[in-house]
Enzyme design. Sequence first.
Site, PDB file in Angstrom:
ATOM      1  N   CYS A 114      -5.184   4.196  -4.669  1.00 16.47           N
ATOM      2  CA  CYS A 114      -4.981   3.132  -3.683  1.00 16.47           C
ATOM      3  C   CYS A 114      -6.278   2.365  -3.448  1.00 16.47           C
ATOM      4  CB  CYS A 114      -4.463   3.737  -2.383  1.00 16.47           C
ATOM      5  SG  CYS A 114      -3.978   2.518  -1.136  1.00 16.47           S
ATOM      6  N   CYS A 210       0.660   8.496   2.864  1.00 17.21           N
ATOM      7  CA  CYS A 210       1.546   7.621   3.642  1.00 17.21           C
ATOM      8  C   CYS A 210       2.982   7.596   3.129  1.00 17.21           C
ATOM      9  CB  CYS A 210       0.977   6.207   3.695  1.00 17.21           C
ATOM     10  SG  CYS A 210       0.798   5.389   2.091  1.00 17.21           S
TER      11      CYS A 210
END
Length: 375
Positions: A114, A210
Amino acid sequence: MARNSLGIDKAPGDTRVVVAMSGGVDSSVTAGLLKEQGYDVVGITLQLYDHGVAVGRTGACCAGQDIQDARLVAERLAIPHYVLDYESRFRAEVMDSFADSYVRGETPVPCIACNRTVKFRDLLKTARELGAEALATGHYVRRVMGKAGPELHRGADPARDQSYFLFGTTTEQLDFLRFPLGHMPKSETRALAERYELAVADKPDSQDICFVPNGDYASVVQKLRPEAAEPGDIVDLQGRVVGRHDGIVRFTVGQRRGLALGERAGTDNEPLYVVRLEPETRRVVVGPRSALGRSEIALYDVNWLGPKFDGALPVKVRVRSSQALRPAEICLATDGATVRFTEPEVGVSPGQACVVYDADSGSRVLGGGFIRRFA
């Protein structure tokens, strides 16, 4: 003109800084600190994962409530705030990569992917398009100016250091990035949040990935890549079948718990660990702890931030984010690198990152790469 606190030859008021605001206390304080210093601050929050799944969950970043928290902080600080929909690129660059890694018998670190893609590549590009001079984040790492340019160093607070997750930062990205919290402990960050009267001052730190509800990563991978959940054999080092499993996605090298083993497994009640995964045959290979030791590992997708060198370079490394630094040496090659440990390293898991630091102080991040599967 003297350089400002970000090392830019402009007055703070003439310096636009984009702050990546996740909705947590760290990035919120970063925005508050730069606002207080007089910078032209613009907050950007990335919508990375479906709101319907994420709303109401705590302990994960980039969820629905986090976006609302970031918006409230921006209102309190009186700075412009934008939410960018990065869901499709996050799915392609992070979630799919995460699942594919498990299918290959690896144990990935999605936060590294990410940072390397949607945050430090795509968001950085957006920041430039907005006329920003820098992109600031709430990471606990330090950007130090060296003789050859900016260097990436560990955060001053060892308990908060996040350099392991940022080894993939390129030299070009480091020119543009700033980390205002890298020199301070978390307690100081919380105190600043209180002083700025931010609603997130007492918000817990994120713990979960997440897109992995309740930490059940196996079910997420199974949904994205059903083949990773196909059953297979658990075998010992001699190839004897000692049990069955419900999918290699549920195992990682070094794992001891959750092994459904038969009576033939092990000798003298010695505990068994996952030694390696063989996705081609869907086999989980187990053995004693002594079989986990690795004196040498190969790395792929290497990012090198340090100076050029020939031969073997003495360094310090870590192969897990929470691990203490270990002495080693590294040899670079065109297709990766080889790391040799001073003492055998236990529990090295393919797909994880091996991050390399300087041998003297262990402060500077020289680079790193991902650990290749081993036979």
